[in-house]
Scaffold this motif. Structure first.
Motif, PDB file in Angstrom:
ATOM      1  N   GLU A   2      -2.218  -8.608  -9.581  1.00  0.00           N
ATOM      2  CA  GLU A   2      -2.604  -8.204  -8.237  1.00  0.00           C
ATOM      3  C   GLU A   2      -3.765  -7.227  -8.353  1.00  0.00           C
ATOM      4  O   GLU A   2      -3.867  -6.475  -9.328  1.00  0.00           O
ATOM      5  CB  GLU A   2      -1.447  -7.529  -7.492  1.00  0.00           C
ATOM      6  CG  GLU A   2      -0.316  -8.462  -7.119  1.00  0.00           C
ATOM      7  CD  GLU A   2       0.730  -7.768  -6.260  1.00  0.00           C
ATOM      8  OE1 GLU A   2       0.694  -6.523  -6.168  1.00  0.00           O
ATOM      9  OE2 GLU A   2       1.576  -8.468  -5.686  1.00  0.00           O
ATOM     10  N   LYS A   3      -4.639  -7.241  -7.374  1.00  0.00           N
ATOM     11  CA  LYS A   3      -5.754  -6.297  -7.343  1.00  0.00           C
ATOM     12  C   LYS A   3      -6.289  -6.218  -5.927  1.00  0.00           C
ATOM     13  O   LYS A   3      -6.076  -7.121  -5.107  1.00  0.00           O
ATOM     14  CB  LYS A   3      -6.875  -6.736  -8.292  1.00  0.00           C
ATOM     15  CG  LYS A   3      -7.488  -8.082  -7.946  1.00  0.00           C
ATOM     16  CD  LYS A   3      -8.722  -8.405  -8.802  1.00  0.00           C
ATOM     17  CE  LYS A   3      -9.909  -7.562  -8.405  1.00  0.00           C
ATOM     18  NZ  LYS A   3     -11.172  -8.042  -9.018  1.00  0.00           N
ATOM     19  N   GLU A  26      -6.972   6.158  -0.849  1.00  0.00           N
ATOM     20  CA  GLU A  26      -5.995   5.297  -1.525  1.00  0.00           C
ATOM     21  C   GLU A  26      -4.794   4.972  -0.647  1.00  0.00           C
ATOM     22  O   GLU A  26      -4.006   4.082  -0.974  1.00  0.00           O
ATOM     23  CB  GLU A  26      -5.532   5.951  -2.828  1.00  0.00           C
ATOM     24  CG  GLU A  26      -6.631   6.057  -3.872  1.00  0.00           C
ATOM     25  CD  GLU A  26      -6.112   6.507  -5.223  1.00  0.00           C
ATOM     26  OE1 GLU A  26      -4.871   6.494  -5.427  1.00  0.00           O
ATOM     27  OE2 GLU A  26      -6.932   6.867  -6.081  1.00  0.00           O
ATOM     28  N   GLY A  27      -4.641   5.677   0.452  1.00  0.00           N
ATOM     29  CA  GLY A  27      -3.523   5.400   1.350  1.00  0.00           C
ATOM     30  C   GLY A  27      -3.732   4.173   2.215  1.00  0.00           C
ATOM     31  O   GLY A  27      -2.787   3.699   2.845  1.00  0.00           O
ATOM     32  N   LEU A  28      -4.957   3.660   2.250  1.00  0.00           N
ATOM     33  CA  LEU A  28      -5.254   2.481   3.068  1.00  0.00           C
ATOM     34  C   LEU A  28      -5.208   1.222   2.213  1.00  0.00           C
ATOM     35  O   LEU A  28      -5.775   1.177   1.121  1.00  0.00           O
ATOM     36  CB  LEU A  28      -6.632   2.615   3.719  1.00  0.00           C
ATOM     37  CG  LEU A  28      -6.798   3.772   4.708  1.00  0.00           C
ATOM     38  CD1 LEU A  28      -8.223   3.817   5.229  1.00  0.00           C
ATOM     39  CD2 LEU A  28      -5.807   3.666   5.853  1.00  0.00           C
ATOM     40  N   ARG A  29      -4.561   0.187   2.722  1.00  0.00           N
ATOM     41  CA  ARG A  29      -4.446  -1.066   1.972  1.00  0.00           C
ATOM     42  C   ARG A  29      -5.672  -1.965   2.196  1.00  0.00           C
ATOM     43  O   ARG A  29      -6.082  -2.690   1.289  1.00  0.00           O
ATOM     44  CB  ARG A  29      -3.179  -1.805   2.398  1.00  0.00           C
ATOM     45  CG  ARG A  29      -2.971  -3.173   1.721  1.00  0.00           C
ATOM     46  CD  ARG A  29      -2.796  -3.042   0.202  1.00  0.00           C
ATOM     47  NE  ARG A  29      -1.593  -2.328  -0.133  1.00  0.00           N
ATOM     48  CZ  ARG A  29      -0.429  -2.905  -0.391  1.00  0.00           C
ATOM     49  NH1 ARG A  29      -0.318  -4.217  -0.346  1.00  0.00           N
ATOM     50  NH2 ARG A  29       0.619  -2.174  -0.706  1.00  0.00           N
ATOM     51  N   LYS A  35     -14.074   2.323  -5.101  1.00  0.00           N
ATOM     52  CA  LYS A  35     -12.983   1.614  -4.434  1.00  0.00           C
ATOM     53  C   LYS A  35     -11.712   1.715  -5.261  1.00  0.00           C
ATOM     54  O   LYS A  35     -11.716   1.359  -6.435  1.00  0.00           O
ATOM     55  CB  LYS A  35     -13.339   0.134  -4.238  1.00  0.00           C
ATOM     56  CG  LYS A  35     -12.295  -0.634  -3.441  1.00  0.00           C
ATOM     57  CD  LYS A  35     -12.643  -2.106  -3.309  1.00  0.00           C
ATOM     58  CE  LYS A  35     -12.255  -2.891  -4.543  1.00  0.00           C
ATOM     59  NZ  LYS A  35     -10.781  -2.927  -4.774  1.00  0.00           N
ATOM     60  N   PRO A  36     -10.607   2.193  -4.671  1.00  0.00           N
ATOM     61  CA  PRO A  36      -9.337   2.226  -5.406  1.00  0.00           C
ATOM     62  C   PRO A  36      -8.921   0.818  -5.840  1.00  0.00           C
ATOM     63  O   PRO A  36      -9.254  -0.172  -5.170  1.00  0.00           O
ATOM     64  CB  PRO A  36      -8.351   2.806  -4.380  1.00  0.00           C
ATOM     65  CG  PRO A  36      -9.212   3.591  -3.436  1.00  0.00           C
ATOM     66  CD  PRO A  36     -10.488   2.810  -3.338  1.00  0.00           C
ATOM     67  N   PRO A  37      -8.200   0.699  -6.939  1.00  0.00           N
ATOM     68  CA  PRO A  37      -7.876  -0.615  -7.516  1.00  0.00           C
ATOM     69  C   PRO A  37      -7.128  -1.563  -6.591  1.00  0.00           C
ATOM     70  O   PRO A  37      -7.273  -2.775  -6.708  1.00  0.00           O
ATOM     71  CB  PRO A  37      -7.010  -0.255  -8.741  1.00  0.00           C
ATOM     72  CG  PRO A  37      -7.378   1.142  -9.079  1.00  0.00           C
ATOM     73  CD  PRO A  37      -7.710   1.802  -7.794  1.00  0.00           C
TER      74      PRO A  37
END
Length: 217
Positions: A44-45, A139-142, A171-173
């Motif tokens: 997943e990413k 990072e709290g946003l999907r 960009k967070p992973p």
């Protein structure tokens, strides 16, 4: 004694049985192949997703994914680069019912032929991009949708190199970022994980039908 019609019915029944058996065997083979393929897909990413092309459905598809995020309870956000004061259905729904999960920022001032002011368009695009960077880095946003950003990139209101560099480094992973709009830059397409081009086959606008609520907005 069997009549001709009864024999024909028997043949039809047998051929249907043969067709059903052949179909079942074909689907079993297909399922086995599919299961083998799916067994190799475990990663997943956060994806970079591009919806482009001349056909309708780019933003509509992106908002469909936002609604999926909301349904799963995932925090998400929208930044609109062109549409500003438009009263759209998606904006009403998300801000009126799901504001605790989905941030909605309409930061555009209309299409370029409406503003007729390049400096103003560039300033609006820069302001929207700064907000987008803040949201993407959270990072709290999907998922973050950058609606119609491809238009700003097409006219070089934003530097494509800056956008790609930010995605690579900030960009967070696990954050998905969705770019919509016609004429996506090749650099963005190359950097993306998922690219869909909407093809125009037929559109009511060409027949004199204006944009209508529930279909276009």
């Amino acid at each position: 004694m069997t009549s001709g019609s009864d024999a024909a019915d028997d043949e039809t029944a047998l051929s249907e049985i043969a067709l059903d058996a052949r179909h079942a065997a074909k689907m079993a083979k297909k399922k086995a192949a599919r299961d083998r393929m799916m067994a190799t897909k475990s990663g997943e990413k956060g994806l970079i997703i591009v919806h482009t092309g001349s056909g309708k459905g780019k933003s509509s598809s992106a908002f469909g994914m936002i609604l999926r995020c909301v349904a799963h309870g995932f925090p998400c956000a929208v930044v609109q680069f062109i549409k500003g004061a438009w009263d759209t259905g998606e904006r009403r729904l998300l801000t009126g019912h799901f504001g605790e999960l989905c941030q909605f920022h309409s930061m555009g001032e209309g299409f370029t032929w409406e503003t007729q002011d390049r400096a103003r368009d560039i300033a609006a695009a820069r302001t929207a991009w700064e907000k987008a960077k803040q949201l993407i880095a959270d990072e709290g946003l999907r998922m973050v949708i950058l609606d119609e950003i491809n238009i700003a990139l097409r006219y070089d209101y934003l530097e494509i190199g800056e956008v790609i560099e930010f995605l690579k480094n900030a960009k967070p992973p696990m954050t998905h970022v969705v770019f919509t709009g016609r004429n996506a830059k090749q650099e963005l397409i190359d950097a993306a994980d998922l690219v869909t081009e909407m093809t125009l086959v037929k559109h009511p606008f060409r027949s004199g039908i204006k944009a209508q609520p529930g279909v276009e907005f």
